[in-house]
Design an enzyme around this catalytic site. Structure first.
Site, mmCIF file in Angstrom:
data_model
loop_
_atom_site.group_PDB
_atom_site.id
_atom_site.type_symbol
_atom_site.label_atom_id
_atom_site.label_comp_id
_atom_site.label_asym_id
_atom_site.label_seq_id
_atom_site.Cartn_x
_atom_site.Cartn_y
_atom_site.Cartn_z
ATOM 1 N N TYR A 1 11.088 23.971 4.523
ATOM 2 C CA TYR A 1 12.157 23.129 3.828
ATOM 3 C C TYR A 1 12.011 21.844 5.020
ATOM 4 O O TYR A 1 12.181 22.172 6.375
ATOM 5 C CB TYR A 1 12.760 23.927 3.839
ATOM 6 N N GLU B 1 13.552 18.638 4.885
ATOM 7 C CA GLU B 1 13.802 18.079 4.192
ATOM 8 C C GLU B 1 14.434 16.262 5.104
ATOM 9 O O GLU B 1 14.706 16.751 6.393
ATOM 10 C CB GLU B 1 15.656 18.088 3.730
ATOM 11 N N ASP C 1 0.515 -0.455 -8.821
ATOM 12 C CA ASP C 1 -0.096 0.712 -8.884
ATOM 13 C C ASP C 1 -1.529 0.824 -9.173
ATOM 14 O O ASP C 1 -1.959 0.705 -9.273
ATOM 15 C CB ASP C 1 0.702 1.534 -10.368
ATOM 16 N N THR D 1 -1.717 7.170 -6.891
ATOM 17 C CA THR D 1 -1.933 8.868 -7.046
ATOM 18 C C THR D 1 -2.611 9.089 -5.661
ATOM 19 O O THR D 1 -3.530 8.446 -4.440
ATOM 20 C CB THR D 1 -2.443 9.657 -8.068
ATOM 21 N N LYS E 1 -7.195 10.881 -7.979
ATOM 22 C CA LYS E 1 -7.723 10.467 -8.443
ATOM 23 C C LYS E 1 -9.310 10.274 -8.707
ATOM 24 O O LYS E 1 -9.458 11.232 -8.015
ATOM 25 C CB LYS E 1 -6.786 9.145 -9.625
ATOM 26 N N ARG F 1 -2.899 16.780 -6.029
ATOM 27 C CA ARG F 1 -2.229 16.077 -7.025
ATOM 28 C C ARG F 1 -1.115 15.615 -5.783
ATOM 29 O O ARG F 1 -0.462 16.612 -5.498
ATOM 30 C CB ARG F 1 -1.834 16.898 -7.606
#
Length: 414
Positions: free
Chosen positions: A50, A52, A195, A221, A224, A230
């Protein structure tokens, strides 16, 4: 204990999917094959941590090593796109876009994006998306020739007076003129947001115009045309914008970042920074070009007449069969594409009058112009006799034979 011994059901299904990817021709424009090194780090102990917050400013202890990993990912991303600031924490492209809106807009603000039916993305203001529910969204599209008319976009912007203009697409075959979009945005006092999820791999190779320095903020992203894991990223050249973006992602819409995926992004970016990447990107475009040219020779219509990037849109407005029919027939022949709307669409979005076909995944397998010309002819054969299931079965055998010459993954790896 191995996965095979612990959960044979999931193990078997995973291997069936591996066989499908190896045996079929993946030609969905948004799909690609990532690198074994990316998958290795994504399946590593980093999934346990973790973290954060951001490097040097975490809410958990024990982050000294993941801080270094995220910093490396950020620096590589900045170098790739030639920008000053990058956030590598978004879990997806859609969440990256949601983070951008949260940083720059308030609920009810106006946005102007490309219409979903004309090649835009759900997150560019479609009414069924949060981007079309939380904000007052307006659309621009393409002309019947399949190209953006920038004068028309300017006219719409002058009427709407949006706070943000979104450029970028998921099904557009021509190069996007970011400089022209900036002129339009400046004329109405709007933020310009690009984008580049689909074209990012071409952008970083110099095979498509760079959204910087024209755009205020850029998202993408990483899976692609970039061939990474991903996930999503957001970039800007403005320090104050970067602070707002960081706050919008965490604590705005996400909690602990996926450190194993961020490590995968870093590994993917290292591939993107290599000299070999430019060779790959050039081949992606060359393969898409020959694919389109061959289909035109076989009598098929392409939206905009061709392509400047990694995909083509084949229109069946002059055919009796639909995009859905073509999707199914080609799938039976071992060629995976997706049905897609086209300019002048007469059918529903669930049926469509076209298909979207991309070159990135097969290029990643090592296929070049000769293979794509062969594939285009097989696509034409199937579509010209679309109800012939015997032909589909015959083509599938040829497809498998071709696919096995270009195996992307060694099955022993899994």
């Amino acid at each position: 204990m191995s996965l095979e011994n612990f959960d044979k059901e999931i193990f078997d299904l995973t291997n069936k999917e591996l066989s499908r990817q190896c045996d079929h021709l993946e030609m969905i424009a948004s799909e690609n094959f990532t690198y074994p090194e990316v998958m290795a780090v994504m399946g590593s102990i980093l999934t346990n941590k973790y973290a954060e917050g951001y490097p040097g400013k975490r809410y958990y202890g024990g982050c000294e090593f993941v801080d270094e990993i995220e910093t490396i990912a950020i620096e590589r991303c900045k170098k790739l796109f030639g920008c000053e600031f990058a956030n590598v924490q978004p879990n997806s492209g859609s969440q990256a876009n949601q983070g951008v809106y949260g940083a720059f807009l308030k609920p009810g603000d106006k946005i102007l994006g490309m219409a979903l039916s004309h090649g835009g993305h759900l997150t560019h203001g479609a009414k069924v998306s949060s981007s079309g529910k939380y904000y007052e969204s307006f659309e621009y599209g393409v002309e019947l020739d399949g190209r953006i008319n920038y004068d028309r976009v300017a006219d719409i912007a002058n009427i709407v007076k949006p706070k943000m203009i979104v450029c970028g697409a998921s099904a557009y075959t021509r190069e996007i003129n970011f400089a022209k979009f900036r002129e339009i945005a400046d004329s109405v006092g709007a933020f310009l947001f690009a984008d580049v999820a689909h074209i990012a791999g071409l952008v970083v190779a110099g095979e498509h115009a760079n959204p910087f320095p024209h755009c205020h903020v850029v998202s993408s992203t990483t899976h692609k045309t970039l061939r990474g894991p991903r996930g999503g990223i957001i970039m800007t050249n403005d320090e104050e914008f970067a602070k707002k973006i960081n706050s919008s992602i965490f604590p705005g819409i996400q909690g602990g970042p996926l450190m194993h995926v961020i490590a995968g992004k870093a590994v993917g970016f290292k591939h993107n920074l290599s000299p070999e990447w430019k060779v790959y990107a050039k081949q992606v475009k060359a393969n898409a070009k020959i694919l389109g040219e061959t289909l035109v020779k076989r009598g098929f219509d392409l939206v905009s007449g061709g392509t400047d990037n990694h995909l083509i849109l084949v229109s069946f407005l002059n055919k009796e069969f639909s995009g859905k029919d073509a999707d199914i027939a080609l799938g039976n022949a071992g060629i995976t594409v997706n049905k897609n709307t086209v300019p002048g669409e007469t059918r529903s979005p669930f049926i469509t009058s076209g298909i979207r076909v991309g070159s990135p995944a097969l290029t990643a397998r090592g296929m070049k112009e000769a293979e794509f010309e062969f594939i285009a002819n097989k696509i034409a054969d199937v579509l010209n006799d679309i109800t012939n299931t015997e032909l589909q079965a015959k083509v599938k055998k040829e497809v498998v034979e071709l696919a096995h010459k270009f195996i992307i993954y060694d099955k022993a790896m899994f």
